[in-house]
Design a protein around this motif. Structure first.
Motif, mmCIF file in Angstrom:
data_model
loop_
_atom_site.group_PDB
_atom_site.id
_atom_site.type_symbol
_atom_site.label_atom_id
_atom_site.label_comp_id
_atom_site.label_asym_id
_atom_site.label_seq_id
_atom_site.Cartn_x
_atom_site.Cartn_y
_atom_site.Cartn_z
ATOM 1 N N THR A 169 6.426 -9.005 -17.037
ATOM 2 C CA THR A 169 5.501 -9.416 -16.178
ATOM 3 C C THR A 169 4.044 -10.051 -16.696
ATOM 4 O OG1 THR A 169 6.436 -7.710 -14.596
ATOM 5 C CG2 THR A 169 4.289 -8.523 -14.026
ATOM 6 N N LEU A 170 3.566 -9.405 -17.511
ATOM 7 C CA LEU A 170 2.552 -9.846 -18.022
ATOM 8 C C LEU A 170 2.548 -11.330 -18.992
ATOM 9 C CD1 LEU A 170 0.526 -6.663 -19.463
ATOM 10 C CD2 LEU A 170 0.053 -7.960 -17.064
ATOM 11 N N GLU A 171 3.640 -11.374 -19.572
ATOM 12 C CA GLU A 171 4.028 -12.397 -20.521
ATOM 13 C C GLU A 171 4.223 -13.759 -19.423
ATOM 14 O OE1 GLU A 171 7.673 -11.909 -22.202
ATOM 15 O OE2 GLU A 171 6.627 -10.363 -23.881
ATOM 16 N N ARG A 172 4.299 -13.527 -18.089
ATOM 17 C CA ARG A 172 4.395 -14.674 -17.142
ATOM 18 C C ARG A 172 3.368 -14.803 -16.551
ATOM 19 N NH1 ARG A 172 10.271 -14.094 -13.737
ATOM 20 N NH2 ARG A 172 11.633 -14.100 -15.471
ATOM 21 N N GLY A 173 2.092 -14.289 -16.909
ATOM 22 C CA GLY A 173 1.000 -14.336 -16.402
ATOM 23 C C GLY A 173 0.574 -13.670 -14.909
ATOM 24 N N TRP A 174 1.625 -12.845 -14.645
ATOM 25 C CA TRP A 174 1.412 -12.156 -13.290
ATOM 26 C C TRP A 174 0.672 -10.743 -13.455
ATOM 27 C CZ3 TRP A 174 7.363 -12.723 -12.009
ATOM 28 C CH2 TRP A 174 7.621 -13.557 -11.702
ATOM 29 N N ARG A 175 0.039 -10.263 -12.471
ATOM 30 C CA ARG A 175 -0.588 -8.969 -12.462
ATOM 31 C C ARG A 175 0.384 -7.999 -11.960
ATOM 32 N NH1 ARG A 175 -6.640 -8.529 -12.050
ATOM 33 N NH2 ARG A 175 -7.056 -10.281 -13.463
ATOM 34 N N ALA A 176 0.374 -6.846 -12.023
ATOM 35 C CA ALA A 176 1.379 -5.763 -11.332
ATOM 36 C C ALA A 176 0.480 -4.612 -10.762
ATOM 37 C CB ALA A 176 2.433 -5.506 -12.189
ATOM 38 N N ASN B 83 -3.580 -3.469 -2.825
ATOM 39 C CA ASN B 83 -3.246 -4.436 -3.731
ATOM 40 C C ASN B 83 -4.408 -4.898 -4.386
ATOM 41 O OD1 ASN B 83 -2.193 -6.192 -5.814
ATOM 42 N ND2 ASN B 83 -1.365 -7.554 -4.133
ATOM 43 N N PRO B 84 -5.598 -4.080 -4.615
ATOM 44 C CA PRO B 84 -6.793 -4.742 -5.107
ATOM 45 C C PRO B 84 -7.117 -5.550 -6.367
ATOM 46 C CG PRO B 84 -6.802 -2.283 -5.773
ATOM 47 C CD PRO B 84 -5.498 -2.563 -5.103
ATOM 48 N N ASN B 85 -6.048 -5.580 -7.166
ATOM 49 C CA ASN B 85 -6.007 -6.408 -8.415
ATOM 50 C C ASN B 85 -5.384 -7.918 -8.201
ATOM 51 O OD1 ASN B 85 -3.284 -5.476 -8.558
ATOM 52 N ND2 ASN B 85 -3.375 -5.328 -10.757
ATOM 53 N N GLY B 86 -5.025 -8.138 -6.842
ATOM 54 C CA GLY B 86 -4.389 -9.238 -6.513
ATOM 55 C C GLY B 86 -3.124 -9.757 -7.174
ATOM 56 N N ALA B 87 -2.178 -8.387 -7.367
ATOM 57 C CA ALA B 87 -1.017 -8.470 -8.196
ATOM 58 C C ALA B 87 0.030 -9.288 -7.483
ATOM 59 C CB ALA B 87 -0.600 -7.073 -8.217
ATOM 60 N N ALA B 88 0.778 -10.170 -8.333
ATOM 61 C CA ALA B 88 1.957 -10.861 -7.777
ATOM 62 C C ALA B 88 3.378 -9.972 -7.584
ATOM 63 C CB ALA B 88 2.070 -12.092 -8.658
ATOM 64 N N VAL B 89 3.305 -9.121 -8.411
ATOM 65 C CA VAL B 89 4.579 -8.357 -8.569
ATOM 66 C C VAL B 89 4.125 -6.565 -8.394
ATOM 67 C CG1 VAL B 89 6.396 -7.375 -10.145
ATOM 68 C CG2 VAL B 89 5.408 -9.654 -10.521
ATOM 69 N N ARG B 90 4.907 -6.117 -7.662
ATOM 70 C CA ARG B 90 4.759 -4.543 -7.219
ATOM 71 C C ARG B 90 6.130 -3.970 -7.466
ATOM 72 N NH1 ARG B 90 0.929 -2.466 -4.035
ATOM 73 N NH2 ARG B 90 1.208 -0.387 -3.552
ATOM 74 N N PHE B 91 5.732 -2.909 -8.363
ATOM 75 C CA PHE B 91 6.805 -1.819 -8.998
ATOM 76 C C PHE B 91 6.858 -0.875 -7.843
ATOM 77 C CE2 PHE B 91 6.214 -4.633 -12.441
ATOM 78 C CZ PHE B 91 7.460 -4.540 -13.154
ATOM 79 N N PHE B 92 8.049 -0.114 -7.724
ATOM 80 C CA PHE B 92 7.904 0.968 -6.984
ATOM 81 C C PHE B 92 8.890 2.072 -7.828
ATOM 82 C CE2 PHE B 92 7.622 -2.275 -3.912
ATOM 83 C CZ PHE B 92 6.525 -1.655 -3.091
ATOM 84 N N ALA B 93 8.594 3.270 -7.989
ATOM 85 C CA ALA B 93 9.113 4.414 -8.625
ATOM 86 C C ALA B 93 8.890 5.453 -8.042
ATOM 87 C CB ALA B 93 8.917 4.196 -10.161
ATOM 88 N N ASP B 94 9.469 6.597 -8.603
ATOM 89 C CA ASP B 94 9.466 8.076 -8.294
ATOM 90 C C ASP B 94 9.098 8.467 -6.851
ATOM 91 O OD1 ASP B 94 9.933 9.069 -10.895
ATOM 92 O OD2 ASP B 94 7.947 8.469 -11.844
ATOM 93 N N GLY B 95 9.808 7.978 -5.710
ATOM 94 C CA GLY B 95 9.423 8.437 -4.575
ATOM 95 C C GLY B 95 8.848 7.200 -3.677
ATOM 96 N N ALA B 96 8.280 6.376 -4.324
ATOM 97 C CA ALA B 96 7.673 5.078 -3.766
ATOM 98 C C ALA B 96 8.622 4.259 -3.385
ATOM 99 C CB ALA B 96 6.667 4.374 -4.345
ATOM 100 N N VAL B 97 8.797 3.618 -2.128
ATOM 101 C CA VAL B 97 9.980 2.955 -1.551
ATOM 102 C C VAL B 97 9.396 1.615 -1.092
ATOM 103 C CG1 VAL B 97 11.986 2.747 -0.025
ATOM 104 C CG2 VAL B 97 11.358 5.070 -0.942
ATOM 105 N N PRO B 98 9.803 0.525 -1.293
ATOM 106 C CA PRO B 98 9.547 -0.651 -0.695
ATOM 107 C C PRO B 98 9.550 -0.910 0.719
ATOM 108 C CG PRO B 98 11.492 -1.343 -2.113
ATOM 109 C CD PRO B 98 10.932 0.153 -2.336
ATOM 110 N N GLN B 99 8.733 -1.315 1.827
ATOM 111 C CA GLN B 99 8.879 -1.496 3.049
ATOM 112 C C GLN B 99 9.072 -3.043 3.318
ATOM 113 O OE1 GLN B 99 9.483 1.252 4.751
ATOM 114 N NE2 GLN B 99 9.245 2.322 2.951
ATOM 115 N N SER B 100 8.240 -3.834 2.469
ATOM 116 C CA SER B 100 8.097 -5.136 2.847
ATOM 117 C C SER B 100 7.740 -6.006 1.473
ATOM 118 C CB SER B 100 6.950 -5.306 3.796
ATOM 119 O OG SER B 100 6.803 -6.773 3.880
ATOM 120 N N ALA B 101 8.072 -7.160 1.400
ATOM 121 C CA ALA B 101 7.636 -7.947 0.203
ATOM 122 C C ALA B 101 6.423 -8.820 0.476
ATOM 123 C CB ALA B 101 8.993 -9.034 -0.164
ATOM 124 N N GLU B 102 5.859 -8.853 1.636
ATOM 125 C CA GLU B 102 4.885 -9.624 2.068
ATOM 126 C C GLU B 102 3.613 -9.660 1.035
ATOM 127 O OE1 GLU B 102 1.896 -10.426 5.814
ATOM 128 O OE2 GLU B 102 3.842 -9.064 6.263
#
Length: 151
Positions: free
Chosen positions: A25-32, A81-100
């Motif tokens: 992710t970082l290699e692509r220049g994205w924040r997470a 998303n205070p760091n303006g991330a382009a990518v969001r990871f979900f793990a350990d009980g966190a489940v995505p609701q929307s990609a907006e």
């Protein structure tokens, strides 16, 4: 339109897979942003990312500091998303609701946890109709990723 990747962990644990994906992710220049289900897991992942490999450095921090906006990788239990991330990871009980607001979502779940598998199936169904690209990847016996589905 976002890309949503489901990673079904079978042979390698989260602690082995997530740092590699964060590096890419970082290699692509994205924040997470990494969202997990509890503060304890956030702290454990934070500690692990500092020490996971001697020849690697993953700059990151835990959400809640004055420097959250500056972090390339921010670990949180909330939906901010205070760091303006382009990518969001979900793990350990966190489940995505929307990609907006994101270019990519990465959902990592253990195939050895029936509740996590059920939550992943529910998330797949819920996210499938939103117009985003979904792919489902499962580890083979050697830890390699095989694409199993796309929607």
């Amino acid at each position: 339109m976002a890309e949503i990747l489901f990673y079904h962990l079978e042979t390698l644990p989260l602690e082995s897979v997530m740092p590699l994906l964060l590096e890419k992710t970082l290699e692509r220049g994205w924040r997470a942003v990494v969202e997990v289900g509890s503060r304890e897991r956030a702290e454990a992942i934070d500690a692990h990312l500092w020490t996971w490999r001697d020849d690697s450095f993953l700059p990151h921090g835990l959400a809640g500091d004055d420097v959250d906006a500056l972090q390339p990788i921010l670990i949180t239990t909330g939906d901010e998303n205070p760091n303006g991330a382009a990518v969001r990871f979900f793990a350990d009980g966190a489940v995505p609701q929307s990609a907006e607001g994101y270019q990519r979502l990465v959902y990592l779940f253990s195939g050895h946890d029936p509740e996590a598998v059920a939550a992943a199936r529910d998330a797949w169904r819920a996210l499938r109709g939103a117009g985003d690209t979904l792919t489902y990847w499962q580890q083979d016996g050697n830890g390699r990723w095989e694409k199993k589905a796309e929607a």
